[in-house]
Design a protein around this motif. Structure first.
Motif, PDB file in Angstrom:
ATOM      1  N   GLY A 162      -4.038  -1.175 -10.873  1.00 44.29           N
ATOM      2  CA  GLY A 162      -5.022  -0.806 -11.661  1.00 44.29           C
ATOM      3  C   GLY A 162      -4.308   0.432 -11.909  1.00 44.29           C
ATOM      4  O   GLY A 162      -4.892   1.249 -11.983  1.00 44.29           O
ATOM      5  N   ASN A 163      -2.921   1.079 -12.259  1.00 39.13           N
ATOM      6  CA  ASN A 163      -2.612   2.533 -11.560  1.00 39.13           C
ATOM      7  C   ASN A 163      -3.252   2.933 -13.142  1.00 39.13           C
ATOM      8  O   ASN A 163      -2.342   2.714 -13.811  1.00 39.13           O
TER       9      ASN A 163
ATOM     10  N   SER B 287       2.829   5.916 -12.497  1.00 45.28           N
ATOM     11  CA  SER B 287       4.017   5.836 -11.436  1.00 45.28           C
ATOM     12  C   SER B 287       3.557   4.664 -11.279  1.00 45.28           C
ATOM     13  O   SER B 287       2.797   4.000 -10.978  1.00 45.28           O
ATOM     14  N   ASN B 288       4.312   3.760 -11.932  1.00 44.14           N
ATOM     15  CA  ASN B 288       4.788   2.464 -11.389  1.00 44.14           C
ATOM     16  C   ASN B 288       5.861   1.521 -11.074  1.00 44.14           C
ATOM     17  O   ASN B 288       6.924   1.921 -11.891  1.00 44.14           O
TER      18      ASN B 288
ATOM     19  N   PHE C 167       0.794  -0.991  -0.044  1.00 40.44           N
ATOM     20  CA  PHE C 167      -0.063   0.372  -0.214  1.00 40.44           C
ATOM     21  C   PHE C 167       1.079   1.237  -0.387  1.00 40.44           C
ATOM     22  O   PHE C 167       1.723   1.641   0.911  1.00 40.44           O
ATOM     23  N   ALA C 168       1.113   2.294  -1.254  1.00 43.88           N
ATOM     24  CA  ALA C 168       1.326   3.431  -1.054  1.00 43.88           C
ATOM     25  C   ALA C 168       1.231   4.549  -0.081  1.00 43.88           C
ATOM     26  O   ALA C 168      -0.143   3.989   0.583  1.00 43.88           O
ATOM     27  N   GLY C 169       1.817   5.113   0.631  1.00 43.68           N
ATOM     28  CA  GLY C 169       1.814   6.265   1.182  1.00 43.68           C
ATOM     29  C   GLY C 169       0.621   7.194   0.625  1.00 43.68           C
ATOM     30  O   GLY C 169       0.729   6.953  -0.017  1.00 43.68           O
ATOM     31  N   GLY C 170       0.407   8.269   2.433  1.00 43.60           N
ATOM     32  CA  GLY C 170      -0.016   9.705   1.442  1.00 43.60           C
ATOM     33  C   GLY C 170       0.801  10.504   0.620  1.00 43.60           C
ATOM     34  O   GLY C 170       1.495  10.546   0.742  1.00 43.60           O
ATOM     35  N   ASN C 171       0.144  11.090  -0.046  1.00 40.32           N
ATOM     36  CA  ASN C 171       1.236  11.782  -0.823  1.00 40.32           C
ATOM     37  C   ASN C 171       2.140  11.044  -1.294  1.00 40.32           C
ATOM     38  O   ASN C 171       2.998  11.904  -2.145  1.00 40.32           O
TER      39      ASN C 171
ATOM     40  N   LEU D 220       2.783   9.021  -5.574  1.00 40.44           N
ATOM     41  CA  LEU D 220       2.073   9.103  -6.831  1.00 40.44           C
ATOM     42  C   LEU D 220       2.046   8.084  -7.648  1.00 40.44           C
ATOM     43  O   LEU D 220       0.963   8.157  -8.458  1.00 40.44           O
ATOM     44  N   GLN D 221       2.163   6.574  -6.655  1.00 39.67           N
ATOM     45  CA  GLN D 221       1.781   5.422  -6.346  1.00 39.67           C
ATOM     46  C   GLN D 221       0.336   5.679  -6.242  1.00 39.67           C
ATOM     47  O   GLN D 221      -0.361   5.992  -4.913  1.00 39.67           O
TER      48      GLN D 221
END
Length: 237
Positions: free
Chosen positions: A100-101, A114-115, A56-60, A62-63
């Motif tokens: 699915g970004n 971003s990936n 899980f990407a953090g807040g702020n 681009l992921q």
């Protein structure tokens, strides 16, 4: 002579019960109680294994903040000492799904995609063990594949520059590992990766000067095979 023999036999028959009565009773000896062998667990040794989980990407960032599947492998070495502490080192590598970004849309219509699909780490770890369980913390070097960026306006790729490494950083985490069979252990683990931040130094006006944090939160379960030393190491009687 016959009378003498008969007299001796009669005397012996009379004296035997009296002699038996004077003998002390045979002492009673209780059988020793059964003591089950005590299993001693030893974490010292090399191991290899695999894991699955989610990222899980953090807040702020681009992921995408959506959960992404991850799976990978790990290998390491542990040393038990003092006598319930375990010191070790581990290398870990994970593959991540795209999640699915579709990109982040900015006010001027700029889309940034971003990936990153790979994570790795080389960490030390320190833990405390009781019986077959080991509670541990870990930390060290973190790596990812660079968080490939793309910028487009109205579907047309746009030029841009950034600062920030985006590939190298640090990682910390912790978990619980349990020996469930000789040479086999299972673990549940949380690990956080931080790769600093990315700032767009040039490009479309609505993204220039914007900064974003590069980090990942992961939760994993895994299994390790321990060469030679895992599981019950000895029995104490």
């Amino acid at each position: 002579m016959k009378k003498i023999l008969l007299g001796a036999a009669a005397l012996a028959a009379i004296a035997a019960p009296a002699f038996a009565a004077d003998m002390p009773p045979r002492p009673y000896t209780k059988a020793p109680a059964y003591t089950a062998p005590q299993v001693v667990y030893n974490w010292t040794g090399f191991y290899v294994g695999g894991h699955v989980g989610g990222a899980f990407a953090g807040g702020n960032s681009l992921q995408s903040n959506d959960a992404r599947f991850l799976g990978g492998v790990q290998a390491g070495f542990d040393y038990q000492f003092a006598p319930n502490w375990v010191l070790g080192a581990e290398a870990q590598y994970s593959w991540l799904s795209s999640g699915g970004n579709n990109g982040t849309v900015f006010p001027g219509g700029t889309v940034v995609t971003s990936n990153n699909d790979q994570l790795g780490s080389v960490t030390g770890r320190l833990g405390y063990t009781w019986g077959p369980a080991l509670l541990y913390a870990k930390g060290g070097y973190g790596w990812r594949d660079g968080n490939n960026l793309g910028v487009s306006v109205a579907g047309v790729p746009a030029g841009f520059t950034t600062n920030g490494n985006r590939k190298d950083g640090y990682t910390v985490g912790g978990g619980l590992e349990y020996m469930f069979a000789p040479n086999w252990s299972a673990k549940a683990e949380y690990q956080y990766y931080n790769f600093g931040s990315t700032t767009f130094t040039s490009g479309p006006a609505d993204i220039t000067g914007r900064s974003f944090r590069d980090d990942e939160h992961t939760a994993k379960v895994g299994v390790n095979y321990r060469f030679g030393w895992g599981g019950p190491a000895a029995s104490r009687y």
